[in-house]
Design an enzyme around this catalytic site. Structure first.
Site, PDB file in Angstrom:
ATOM      1  N   HIS A  55       0.845  -1.213   0.000  1.00 32.29           N
ATOM      2  CA  HIS A  55       0.000   0.000   0.000  1.00 32.29           C
ATOM      3  C   HIS A  55       0.869   1.248   0.000  1.00 32.29           C
ATOM      4  CE1 HIS A  55      -3.466  -2.575   1.713  1.00 32.29           C
ATOM      5  NE2 HIS A  55      -3.584  -2.430   0.403  1.00 32.29           N
ATOM      6  N   ALA A  56       0.640   2.079  -1.003  1.00 31.42           N
ATOM      7  CA  ALA A  56       1.544   3.194  -1.294  1.00 31.42           C
ATOM      8  C   ALA A  56       1.722   4.165  -0.134  1.00 31.42           C
ATOM      9  CB  ALA A  56       1.020   3.937  -2.530  1.00 31.42           C
ATOM     10  N   ARG A  57       0.645   4.540   0.519  1.00 34.07           N
ATOM     11  CA  ARG A  57       0.710   5.621   1.510  1.00 34.07           C
ATOM     12  C   ARG A  57       1.262   5.188   2.857  1.00 34.07           C
ATOM     13  NH1 ARG A  57      -5.830   5.789   1.601  1.00 34.07           N
ATOM     14  NH2 ARG A  57      -6.192   3.872   2.789  1.00 34.07           N
ATOM     15  N   GLU A  58       1.517   3.908   3.031  1.00 31.98           N
ATOM     16  CA  GLU A  58       1.978   3.393   4.324  1.00 31.98           C
ATOM     17  C   GLU A  58       3.494   3.475   4.383  1.00 31.98           C
ATOM     18  OE1 GLU A  58      -0.038  -0.428   4.451  1.00 31.98           O
ATOM     19  OE2 GLU A  58      -1.974   0.545   4.112  1.00 31.98           O
ATOM     20  N   ASN A 126      -3.424  -5.761  -2.249  1.00 32.67           N
ATOM     21  CA  ASN A 126      -3.744  -6.710  -1.180  1.00 32.67           C
ATOM     22  C   ASN A 126      -5.192  -7.222  -1.253  1.00 32.67           C
ATOM     23  OD1 ASN A 126      -2.570  -8.226   0.901  1.00 32.67           O
ATOM     24  ND2 ASN A 126      -3.476  -6.907   2.497  1.00 32.67           N
ATOM     25  N   ARG A 127      -5.791  -7.093  -2.428  1.00 30.54           N
ATOM     26  CA  ARG A 127      -7.067  -7.743  -2.746  1.00 30.54           C
ATOM     27  C   ARG A 127      -6.932  -8.541  -4.052  1.00 30.54           C
ATOM     28  NH1 ARG A 127      -7.138  -5.707   1.339  1.00 30.54           N
ATOM     29  NH2 ARG A 127      -8.679  -4.402   2.393  1.00 30.54           N
ATOM     30  N   HIS A 179       2.461  -3.518   6.816  1.00 23.24           N
ATOM     31  CA  HIS A 179       1.573  -2.379   6.529  1.00 23.24           C
ATOM     32  C   HIS A 179       1.599  -1.395   7.693  1.00 23.24           C
ATOM     33  CE1 HIS A 179      -0.894  -4.258   3.195  1.00 23.24           C
ATOM     34  NE2 HIS A 179      -0.235  -5.307   3.644  1.00 23.24           N
ATOM     35  N   SER A 180       0.806  -0.335   7.557  1.00 23.95           N
ATOM     36  CA  SER A 180       0.448   0.508   8.688  1.00 23.95           C
ATOM     37  C   SER A 180      -0.949   1.041   8.394  1.00 23.95           C
ATOM     38  CB  SER A 180       1.416   1.680   8.848  1.00 23.95           C
ATOM     39  OG  SER A 180       1.206   2.664   7.833  1.00 23.95           O
ATOM     40  N   TYR A 181      -1.682   1.544   9.346  1.00 20.66           N
ATOM     41  CA  TYR A 181      -1.280   1.626  10.722  1.00 20.66           C
ATOM     42  C   TYR A 181      -2.303   0.883  11.580  1.00 20.66           C
ATOM     43  CZ  TYR A 181      -4.989   5.133  10.564  1.00 20.66           C
ATOM     44  OH  TYR A 181      -6.195   5.757  10.339  1.00 20.66           O
ATOM     45  N   TYR A 233     -10.796  -6.440   9.777  1.00 21.27           N
ATOM     46  CA  TYR A 233     -12.033  -6.625   9.002  1.00 21.27           C
ATOM     47  C   TYR A 233     -11.763  -7.703   7.971  1.00 21.27           C
ATOM     48  CZ  TYR A 233      -9.209  -3.093   6.555  1.00 21.27           C
ATOM     49  OH  TYR A 233      -8.163  -2.388   6.002  1.00 21.27           O
ATOM     50  N   GLU A 256       0.586  -4.590  11.135  1.00 22.77           N
ATOM     51  CA  GLU A 256       0.219  -3.178  10.991  1.00 22.77           C
ATOM     52  C   GLU A 256       1.074  -2.424  11.992  1.00 22.77           C
ATOM     53  OE1 GLU A 256      -2.003  -1.928   8.792  1.00 22.77           O
ATOM     54  OE2 GLU A 256      -2.871  -3.823   8.084  1.00 22.77           O
TER      55      GLU A 256
HETATM   56  O1  0X9 Z   1      -6.834  -3.636   4.212  1.00 27.60           O
HETATM   57  C1  0X9 Z   1      -5.727  -4.187   4.245  1.00 27.60           C
HETATM   58  O2  0X9 Z   1      -5.223  -4.718   3.271  1.00 27.60           O
HETATM   59  C2  0X9 Z   1      -4.956  -4.221   5.549  1.00 27.60           C
HETATM   60  N1  0X9 Z   1      -5.085  -3.015   6.299  1.00 27.60           N
HETATM   61  S1  0X9 Z   1      -4.480  -1.609   5.739  1.00 27.60           S
HETATM   62  O3  0X9 Z   1      -4.909  -0.538   6.608  1.00 27.60           O
HETATM   63  N2  0X9 Z   1      -2.906  -1.657   5.831  1.00 27.60           N
HETATM   64  O4  0X9 Z   1      -4.871  -1.439   4.379  1.00 27.60           O
HETATM   65  C3  0X9 Z   1      -5.479  -5.332   6.417  1.00 27.60           C
HETATM   66  C4  0X9 Z   1      -5.515  -6.654   5.779  1.00 27.60           C
HETATM   67  C5  0X9 Z   1      -5.996  -7.645   6.759  1.00 27.60           C
HETATM   68  N3  0X9 Z   1      -5.987  -8.919   6.166  1.00 27.60           N
HETATM   69  C6  0X9 Z   1      -7.122  -9.595   5.958  1.00 27.60           C
HETATM   70  N4  0X9 Z   1      -8.220  -9.272   6.588  1.00 27.60           N
HETATM   71  N5  0X9 Z   1      -7.035 -10.589   5.125  1.00 27.60           N
HETATM   72 ZN    ZN Z   2      -1.913  -1.650   4.050  1.00 28.55          ZN
END
Ligand code: 0X9
Ligand code: ZN
Length: 300
Positions: A55-58, A126-127, A179-181, A233, A256
């Site tokens: 994630h770019a902003r982290e 990350n999706r 990642h953060s945060y 989540y 995180e």
């Molecule tokens: O949303 C994300 O990818 C992660 N949080 S962030 O604030 N760094 O973007 C959390 C991912 C948690 N992983 C899963 N729930 N699979």
């Molecule tokens: Zn992230």
């Protein structure tokens, strides 16, 4: 970005026996995605892979990972827990997004691929991983922050990392996604809240809690350890779910880093060293767990 690249190059050049640089893949805009492998005998030992900056902003993620690389080459004696391990670090997994966040839009999260939509750019890397791709916490709308892409591994960044993982002779013992945060230690699976189990879930939870304790002992920061979907989540198509479900690596965690929300992504520069040290402390703890696994040698 240029600074990180230069640092990796200099580190590899100055420590040819313990640090090797490689290019994992090329981003959508043509930037190299680099990895640096640290250790005396890469290939034989158990390996920990850290992926930072999806994630770019982290910004703290690439910063802390770069700090760790320096620690492991310059102050290696301070990390006896990692002595017989190989540690591979990908400091900037999303170089296009990172550069865009540095120069144009501080809050940018995704990569920078144009894709099919002319209105909105970028896929949430990350999706975009292939395990349970497309499920909860993802969106088919290119204009959203959690756009999953047209199909699993549609992005050169995730595809390149996947191929890199699969091409290694040995699968890594641990994959940590930085990642953060929020200050969390996340254990797969995170694709929904149904609590899908696997045989060594308790091993991961227990190591996650140990990392959390070690971090607390450093400067008193609380990192909550638990199942990713419950602690934060649900989010399908994440790296840690793929690492566990498809790659079959044992210790897979999402981290995180600081802070707890006060400054969020804009972590003050004065906290970079402490945040980085917390990552180092976590990796050290993980090293102890991984060192307890059978080595490549004894498994032969
Ligand atoms: O949303 C994300 O990818 C992660 N949080 S962030 O604030 N760094 O973007 C959390 C991912 C948690 N992983 C899963 N729930 N699979
Ligand atoms: Zn992230």
């Amino acid at each position: 970005m240029a600074d990180i690249d230069a640092f990796l190059e200099q580190t590899a050049a100055a420590h040819p026996t313990t640090a090797r640089e490689s290019v994992v893949s090329t981003s959508a805009e043509g930037r190299p995605i680099k990895a640096i492998t640290l250790g005396d005998a890469p290939g034989r030992e158990q390996e920990i892979v850290l992926v930072c900056g999806q994630h770019a902003r982290e910004w703290i993620a690439p910063a802390a990972c770069t700090y760790l690389v320096n620690e492991l080459v310059v102050n290696r004696a301070r990390y006896p827990q990692l002595k017989d391990l190989t540690v591979t670090v990908v400091p900037v997994a999303n170089p296009d997004g990172y550069e865009y966040s540095r120069t144009f839009d501080r809050r940018w999260r995704k990569n920078r691929r144009s894709g099919s939509s002319t209105r909105c750019q970028g896929v949430d890397l990350n999706r975009n991983w292939g395990y349970k791709w497309g499920g909860e916490g993802t969106s088919p709308d290119p204009c959203t922050e959690n756009y999953r892409g047209p199909h699993a591994f549609s992005e050169p960044e995730t595809r390149g990392l996947r191929d890199y993982f699969l091409s290694r002779t040995r699968k890594p013992a641990a994959v940590v996604d930085i990642h953060s945060y929020g200050q969390y230690i996340l254990v797969p699976y995170g694709y929904d809240r149904q609590g899908h189990m696997y045989s060594d879930y308790q091993d991961l939870l227990s190591v996650g809690r140990q990392m959390s304790q070690a971090i607390y002992q450093y400067k008193g920061k609380t990192f909550r350890a638990g199942n990713a979907a419950n602690v934060i989540y649900p989010a399908a198509g994440s790296l840690i779910d793929w690492a566990k479900g498809t790659l079959g690596s044992k210790y897979d965690f999402g981290l995180e880093l600081r802070d707890d929300g006060r400054y969020g992504f804009n972590l003050p520069a004065g906290q970079i060293i402490d945040a980085s040290t917390e990552l180092a402390v976590a990796v050290r703890t993980l090293g102890t767990a991984v060192s307890g696994l059978p080595t490549a040698h004894s498994a032969d």
